[in-house]
Design an enzyme around this catalytic site. Structure first.
Site, mmCIF file in Angstrom:
data_model
loop_
_atom_site.group_PDB
_atom_site.id
_atom_site.type_symbol
_atom_site.label_atom_id
_atom_site.label_comp_id
_atom_site.label_asym_id
_atom_site.label_seq_id
_atom_site.Cartn_x
_atom_site.Cartn_y
_atom_site.Cartn_z
ATOM 1 N N LYS A 54 4.956 -44.689 -17.651
ATOM 2 C CA LYS A 54 4.288 -43.383 -17.626
ATOM 3 C C LYS A 54 5.291 -42.275 -17.894
ATOM 4 O O LYS A 54 5.035 -41.348 -18.663
ATOM 5 C CB LYS A 54 3.604 -43.173 -16.263
ATOM 6 N N GLN A 98 1.148 -43.341 -7.281
ATOM 7 C CA GLN A 98 0.924 -44.711 -7.753
ATOM 8 C C GLN A 98 0.392 -45.580 -6.614
ATOM 9 O O GLN A 98 0.951 -45.600 -5.519
ATOM 10 C CB GLN A 98 2.247 -45.280 -8.313
ATOM 11 N N ASP A 121 -5.655 -38.531 -12.074
ATOM 12 C CA ASP A 121 -6.168 -39.891 -11.848
ATOM 13 C C ASP A 121 -7.691 -39.888 -11.709
ATOM 14 O O ASP A 121 -8.327 -40.947 -11.803
ATOM 15 C CB ASP A 121 -5.594 -40.445 -10.531
HETATM 16 N N1 GUN Z 1 -2.370 -48.500 -9.699
HETATM 17 C C1 GUN Z 1 -3.002 -49.262 -10.618
HETATM 18 N N2 GUN Z 1 -3.721 -48.493 -11.468
HETATM 19 C C2 GUN Z 1 -3.549 -47.219 -11.070
HETATM 20 C C3 GUN Z 1 -4.026 -45.969 -11.556
HETATM 21 O O1 GUN Z 1 -4.798 -45.872 -12.521
HETATM 22 N N3 GUN Z 1 -3.603 -44.879 -10.881
HETATM 23 C C4 GUN Z 1 -2.773 -44.954 -9.806
HETATM 24 N N4 GUN Z 1 -2.428 -43.819 -9.201
HETATM 25 N N5 GUN Z 1 -2.301 -46.094 -9.328
HETATM 26 C C5 GUN Z 1 -2.693 -47.216 -9.974
#
Ligand code: GUN
Length: 296
Positions: A54, A98, A121
């Site tokens: 990311k 995350q 998100d």
């Molecule tokens: N962990 C797995 N997928 C995601 C996501 O789309 N967002 C976040 N914040 N954590 C994740």
């Protein structure tokens, strides 16, 4: 039937990232650089890889990208204080914590503490509510289902009237928002989960089959309707032996080789949904920044 079309998420994501870069350059003329803050709590190795990707993609888009690595034993108040600081930071337009986070922290309290306007998100109840109500313009759609939807649209167009969609998995991150998006596009939607009876039979009805359970190779070839579009959200690490050597490899929730013989189109793992998820995070962050220009 000939083998299925491979839906190349990597190439689609690269195209999206290029257009995000261009839009970021336009925003720069107004003195705005999209800012993304990613918070990671603890040392989960899969999460570390996702967060690194990311950050790298955000930087390649020309964003201001910050990562906060927090000790796994941090208190809830410490984490909430960090989010509060990021909520108030005018250089930060998008905040992502995350998941998963350690058990002693309350996931709901944490995700709901992020300002809805910075919730890239799409996990805040205000944004979930807008999505559920079909107000897609006014919300942030969770990145994974948003990416899946673009891949489905590429195969079938924006209007899914008359088509049966089956989503396997009812998580808040993927299954439920995926169902809302498919419904908004006029599909007839069934959401399946661990208590669903006759799952293979239900799956075989699907013109659009989305697998988001997190179980390697669970969906077999004979679960797939001939001509279906199959979207595999799973990213599972499994142990394999290659030439007598123990190795690990990534695999989806769908038995790919079997399903590819029956489906019209299918996403690979890796290189399908994963890269699209990251691209959609960039798209959401860009939009959060653009909104500040438009005054909210
Ligand atoms: N962990 C797995 N997928 C995601 C996501 O789309 N967002 C976040 N914040 N954590 C994740």
């Amino acid at each position: 039937m000939a083998d299925a079309t491979l839906i190349d998420g990597k190439a689609m994501a690269a195209g999206l990232t290029e257009s995000i870069k261009a839009d970021t350059a336009v925003l720069a003329k107004h003195g705005i650089t999209p800012g993304l803050a990613v918070v990671i709590v603890g040392e989960d190795s899969a999460s570390q890889v996702y967060v690194r990707n990311k950050k790298r993609t955000a930087e390649s888009c020309g964003f201001h990208s910050v990562q906060h690595s927090v000790d796994r034993n941090c208190s809830q108040d410490e984490l909430l204080a960090l989010i509060q600081t990021l909520n108030e930071d005018t250089q930060i337009h998008g905040i992502l914590v995350q998941l998963p986070i350690p058990e002693h922290l309350d996931e709901t309290t944490i995700t709901q503490s992020i300002l809805p306007a910075k919730d890239v998100d799409g996990f805040h109840y205000e944004n979930i509510g807008k999505l559920t109500a079909g107000n897609l313009e006014g919300t942030f759609v969770p990145c994974t289902p948003a990416g899946c939807m673009l891949m489905i649209e590429e195969q079938l167009g924006k209007d899914l009237s008359g088509l049966d969609a089956v989503v396997i998995g009812r998580s808040n991150i993927v299954g439920k928002p995926m169902a809302s998006l498919l419904l908004a596009a006029n599909a007839t939607v069934t959401v399946c989960h661990s208590r669903t009876r006759n799952l293979p039979q239900v799956a075989r009805r699907a013109d659009i089959l989305v697998a988001a359970v997190g179980r390697a190779n669970m969906v077999k070839g004979d679960w797939v309707k001939p001509g279906a579009v199959v979207i595999d959200v799973g990213i599972n690490r499994i142990d394999v032996t290659i030439d007598g050597e123990a190795k690990s490899k990534l695999t989806g929730d769908v038995q790919f080789e079997e399903a590819a013989r029956t489906a019209a189109a299918i996403t690979p793992v890796p290189g399908g949904v994963g890269p699209m998820t990251i691209a959609m995070l960039m798209a959401n962050t860009l939009r959060a920044a653009e909104r500040t220009l438009k005054g909210g």
